[in-house]
Design a protein around this motif. Structure first.
Motif, PDB file in Angstrom:
ATOM      1  N   MET A   1       0.832  -1.184   0.000  1.00  0.00           N
ATOM      2  CA  MET A   1       0.000   0.000   0.000  1.00  0.00           C
ATOM      3  C   MET A   1       0.873   1.242   0.000  1.00  0.00           C
ATOM      4  SD  MET A   1      -3.069  -0.763   2.689  1.00  0.00           S
ATOM      5  CE  MET A   1      -2.065  -1.490   3.961  1.00  0.00           C
ATOM      6  N   ARG A   2       0.363   2.232  -0.661  1.00  0.00           N
ATOM      7  CA  ARG A   2       0.998   3.549  -0.608  1.00  0.00           C
ATOM      8  C   ARG A   2       0.006   4.485   0.058  1.00  0.00           C
ATOM      9  NH1 ARG A   2       4.060   7.122  -5.147  1.00  0.00           N
ATOM     10  NH2 ARG A   2       4.204   8.952  -3.834  1.00  0.00           N
ATOM     11  N   ILE A   3       0.466   5.161   1.095  1.00  0.00           N
ATOM     12  CA  ILE A   3      -0.396   6.037   1.884  1.00  0.00           C
ATOM     13  C   ILE A   3       0.100   7.473   1.746  1.00  0.00           C
ATOM     14  CG2 ILE A   3      -1.251   6.536   4.204  1.00  0.00           C
ATOM     15  CD1 ILE A   3      -0.808   3.536   4.828  1.00  0.00           C
ATOM     16  N   ARG A  15      -1.888  -1.645  -4.130  1.00  0.00           N
ATOM     17  CA  ARG A  15      -1.293  -2.157  -5.364  1.00  0.00           C
ATOM     18  C   ARG A  15      -1.895  -3.492  -5.794  1.00  0.00           C
ATOM     19  NH1 ARG A  15       3.444   0.244  -2.845  1.00  0.00           N
ATOM     20  NH2 ARG A  15       4.152   1.939  -4.165  1.00  0.00           N
ATOM     21  N   ARG A  16      -2.333  -4.299  -4.825  1.00  0.00           N
ATOM     22  CA  ARG A  16      -2.896  -5.614  -5.169  1.00  0.00           C
ATOM     23  C   ARG A  16      -4.190  -5.469  -5.953  1.00  0.00           C
ATOM     24  NH1 ARG A  16      -3.881  -7.886   0.350  1.00  0.00           N
ATOM     25  NH2 ARG A  16      -4.213  -5.682   0.633  1.00  0.00           N
ATOM     26  N   SER A  17      -5.071  -4.577  -5.516  1.00  0.00           N
ATOM     27  CA  SER A  17      -6.370  -4.416  -6.169  1.00  0.00           C
ATOM     28  C   SER A  17      -6.381  -3.267  -7.176  1.00  0.00           C
ATOM     29  CB  SER A  17      -7.455  -4.165  -5.125  1.00  0.00           C
ATOM     30  OG  SER A  17      -7.265  -2.899  -4.510  1.00  0.00           O
ATOM     31  N   MET A  18      -5.316  -2.458  -7.171  1.00  0.00           N
ATOM     32  CA  MET A  18      -5.220  -1.274  -8.023  1.00  0.00           C
ATOM     33  C   MET A  18      -6.327  -0.261  -7.711  1.00  0.00           C
ATOM     34  SD  MET A  18      -2.484  -1.851  -9.686  1.00  0.00           S
ATOM     35  CE  MET A  18      -2.461  -0.612 -10.938  1.00  0.00           C
ATOM     36  N   GLN A  19      -6.792  -0.231  -6.469  1.00  0.00           N
ATOM     37  CA  GLN A  19      -7.823   0.703  -6.045  1.00  0.00           C
ATOM     38  C   GLN A  19      -7.225   1.752  -5.119  1.00  0.00           C
ATOM     39  OE1 GLN A  19     -10.842  -1.716  -4.196  1.00  0.00           O
ATOM     40  NE2 GLN A  19     -12.006  -1.805  -6.095  1.00  0.00           N
ATOM     41  N   GLY A  75     -10.632  -4.344   1.881  1.00  0.00           N
ATOM     42  CA  GLY A  75      -9.557  -5.220   1.460  1.00  0.00           C
ATOM     43  C   GLY A  75      -8.178  -4.750   1.881  1.00  0.00           C
ATOM     44  N   LEU A  76      -8.124  -3.803   2.829  1.00  0.00           N
ATOM     45  CA  LEU A  76      -6.831  -3.238   3.247  1.00  0.00           C
ATOM     46  C   LEU A  76      -6.203  -3.998   4.400  1.00  0.00           C
ATOM     47  CD1 LEU A  76      -7.700   0.544   2.945  1.00  0.00           C
ATOM     48  CD2 LEU A  76      -6.451  -0.895   1.325  1.00  0.00           C
ATOM     49  N   VAL A  77      -6.993  -4.748   5.136  1.00  0.00           N
ATOM     50  CA  VAL A  77      -6.466  -5.623   6.188  1.00  0.00           C
ATOM     51  C   VAL A  77      -7.189  -6.963   6.089  1.00  0.00           C
ATOM     52  CG1 VAL A  77      -5.935  -3.716   7.767  1.00  0.00           C
ATOM     53  CG2 VAL A  77      -8.118  -4.907   7.984  1.00  0.00           C
TER      54      VAL A  77
END
Length: 80
Positions: A1-3, A15-19, A75-77
């Motif tokens: 993740m980029r925060i 990055r995994r879901s591109m959301q 889907g973040l955790v």
């Protein structure tokens, strides 16, 4: 993740879901408290209580449980 903080909002790119998700406090603080290691909700509650001078982890747990459910729905955790 980029925060990335954006004033009152925080953008989280997964990055995994591109959301990209836009969230407000306390979501970024919870993710920061989780760190890169696997941990459970009790550990996160203790870390947040120490970082933000709460009366203790017990005070944080009800709100934390709700926010962790929301982060899991995005889907973040992942639930352990």
């Amino acid at each position: 993740m980029r925060i990335e903080p954006l004033g009152e909002l925080t953008a989280i790119f997964d990055r995994r879901s591109m959301q990209t998700h836009l969230v407000v406090s306390p979501m970024p603080e919870i993710l920061h408290a989780m760190g890169a290691d696997d941990c459970d909700a009790a550990t996160v509650a203790v870390r947040l209580a120490e970082s933000f001078d709460f009366g203790g982890a017990e005070e944080v747990q009800p709100i934390l449980a709700e926010r962790l459910s929301e982060l899991a729905a995005m889907g973040l955790v992942a639930r352990a």
